[in-house]
Design a protein around this motif. Structure first.
Motif, PDB file in Angstrom:
ATOM      1  N   ASP A 225      24.815 -24.049  42.750  1.00  0.00           N
ATOM      2  CA  ASP A 225      24.074 -25.298  42.955  1.00  0.00           C
ATOM      3  C   ASP A 225      24.204 -26.149  41.698  1.00  0.00           C
ATOM      4  O   ASP A 225      23.515 -25.933  40.711  1.00  0.00           O
ATOM      5  N   SER A 226      25.084 -27.126  41.738  1.00  0.00           N
ATOM      6  CA  SER A 226      25.324 -27.981  40.585  1.00  0.00           C
ATOM      7  C   SER A 226      24.326 -29.123  40.484  1.00  0.00           C
ATOM      8  O   SER A 226      24.285 -29.830  39.480  1.00  0.00           O
ATOM      9  N   GLY A 227      23.517 -29.330  41.555  1.00  0.00           N
ATOM     10  CA  GLY A 227      22.606 -30.461  41.593  1.00  0.00           C
ATOM     11  C   GLY A 227      23.235 -31.710  42.183  1.00  0.00           C
ATOM     12  O   GLY A 227      22.562 -32.718  42.409  1.00  0.00           O
ATOM     13  N   LEU A 228      24.516 -31.666  42.473  1.00  0.00           N
ATOM     14  CA  LEU A 228      25.204 -32.838  43.012  1.00  0.00           C
ATOM     15  C   LEU A 228      24.726 -33.211  44.403  1.00  0.00           C
ATOM     16  O   LEU A 228      24.830 -34.373  44.804  1.00  0.00           O
ATOM     17  N   SER A 229      24.204 -32.245  45.153  1.00  0.00           N
ATOM     18  CA  SER A 229      23.783 -32.523  46.530  1.00  0.00           C
ATOM     19  C   SER A 229      22.650 -33.539  46.597  1.00  0.00           C
ATOM     20  O   SER A 229      22.414 -34.144  47.650  1.00  0.00           O
TER      21      SER A 229
ATOM     22  N   ARG B 135      36.397 -21.082  41.274  1.00  0.00           N
ATOM     23  CA  ARG B 135      35.148 -21.709  40.819  1.00  0.00           C
ATOM     24  C   ARG B 135      35.295 -23.219  40.737  1.00  0.00           C
ATOM     25  O   ARG B 135      34.399 -23.972  41.125  1.00  0.00           O
ATOM     26  N   GLN B 136      36.453 -23.651  40.237  1.00  0.00           N
ATOM     27  CA  GLN B 136      36.719 -25.086  40.157  1.00  0.00           C
ATOM     28  C   GLN B 136      36.770 -25.689  41.561  1.00  0.00           C
ATOM     29  O   GLN B 136      36.270 -26.789  41.798  1.00  0.00           O
ATOM     30  N   ALA B 137      37.385 -24.963  42.493  1.00  0.00           N
ATOM     31  CA  ALA B 137      37.474 -25.446  43.874  1.00  0.00           C
ATOM     32  C   ALA B 137      36.090 -25.620  44.484  1.00  0.00           C
ATOM     33  O   ALA B 137      35.824 -26.603  45.191  1.00  0.00           O
ATOM     34  N   ASN B 138      35.192 -24.680  44.224  1.00  0.00           N
ATOM     35  CA  ASN B 138      33.837 -24.772  44.784  1.00  0.00           C
ATOM     36  C   ASN B 138      33.098 -25.994  44.256  1.00  0.00           C
ATOM     37  O   ASN B 138      32.404 -26.697  45.005  1.00  0.00           O
ATOM     38  N   LEU B 139      33.254 -26.281  42.966  1.00  0.00           N
ATOM     39  CA  LEU B 139      32.621 -27.467  42.394  1.00  0.00           C
ATOM     40  C   LEU B 139      33.235 -28.738  42.976  1.00  0.00           C
ATOM     41  O   LEU B 139      32.515 -29.697  43.294  1.00  0.00           O
ATOM     42  N   LYS B 140      34.536 -28.763  43.125  1.00  0.00           N
ATOM     43  CA  LYS B 140      35.202 -29.930  43.697  1.00  0.00           C
ATOM     44  C   LYS B 140      34.706 -30.207  45.114  1.00  0.00           C
ATOM     45  O   LYS B 140      34.538 -31.368  45.520  1.00  0.00           O
TER      46      LYS B 140
END
Length: 261
Positions: free
Chosen positions: A167-171, A197-202
């Motif tokens: 959960d990056s907070g971007l949602s 991991r990078q793919a999940n953030l993207k």
């Protein structure tokens, strides 16, 4: 997220870790991979079969050898030098898509870094990024009134941040335009990157953006890397330096605007 999706994600993460291990040691046995990842022989053999299909590794009797560089990622300094002129061309075209007052998300990458250098030509921008170099460039730029950096763990020598959890907070954010980088792009598999991991953030970045603009130099078109983060149809605009008419037609047929020479 369903249990099936969770299982698939864990499988991808394990396969990424297997690839990293094999790249480091050049080879590995099934037995040592089982011990390392605490899974059964059958699970490891399934992983290796899938990875061989992706042409990442070559299976041998009782083990595996490194096969290709599909899962490797260049360091940030290498990316900045490689195809630099093409990246500058792409960045200049990307700037044309930005209006004063926009809220932007800049993905990490050497081409988005070139775009960041041009943002002084716009006013009243709010920018979110996970790239440390981009953040430094924009920190004192007059046209950027709000600057946010995604928190987490720093990927050393890549100058970017990956959140500690999923959960990056971007949602909670609404982004006008997300400018995304990629290590590969094909009609079959869409946009890809070497790191899961990078793919999940993207994917999270794309989900919160009204418009997704993919910035890639022509050398990345027609090549896949390890982890998919976007279908072709997820992209609003693809900006590149040059592209074949065949590739252009195929991409535009999926509803994506292509901007190039």
């Amino acid at each position: 997220m369903s249990d099936h999706s969770e299982d698939k994600l864990f499988t991808q993460e394990r396969q990424q870790a297997i690839l990293t291990y094999v790249e480091t040691h050049k080879k590995a046995t099934v037995a040592e991979l089982c011990q390392l990842f605490k899974v059964s022989t059958g699970t490891i053999r399934n992983d290796l079969r899938e990875m061989e299909k992706l042409k990442l590794v070559t299976r041998t009797h009782g083990g595996v050898l490194i096969r290709s560089k599909t899962g490797l990622e260049m360091m940030a300094t290498e990316k900045e030098v490689r195809n630099h002129d093409a990246k500058v061309v792409v960045a200049r075209r990307a700037l044309e898509q930005i209006e004063d007052g926009d809220t932007l998300l800049l993905d990490t990458g050497s081409t988005t870094l070139e775009l960041a250098k041009l943002l002084s030509e716009r006013k009243g921008l709010s920018v979110i990024t996970n790239d440390l170099q981009i953040a430094i460039i924009l920190e004192d730029m007059p046209g950027v009134v709000n600057l946010f950096i995604i928190g987490g763990a720093v990927r050393q020598k890549l100058h970017c941040v990956i959140p500690f959890n999923r959960d990056s907070g971007l949602s909670e954010l609404i982004i006008d335009k997300a400018f995304m980088g990629a290590n590969g792009f094909t009609l079959k598999n869409g946009a890809t990157t070497p790191d899961v991991r990078q793919a999940n953030l993207k994917k999270e970045m794309i989900a919160c953006a009204s418009n997704v603009i993919l910035l890639i130099d022509s050398h990345k078109v027609g090549h896949d890397t390890f982890a998919k983060f976007a279908e072709v149809s997820d992209i609003s605009i693809l900006i590149t330096d040059t592209i074949s008419e065949e590739d252009r037609a195929g991409i535009e047929a999926r509803g994506v605007m292509v901007i190039s020479e």
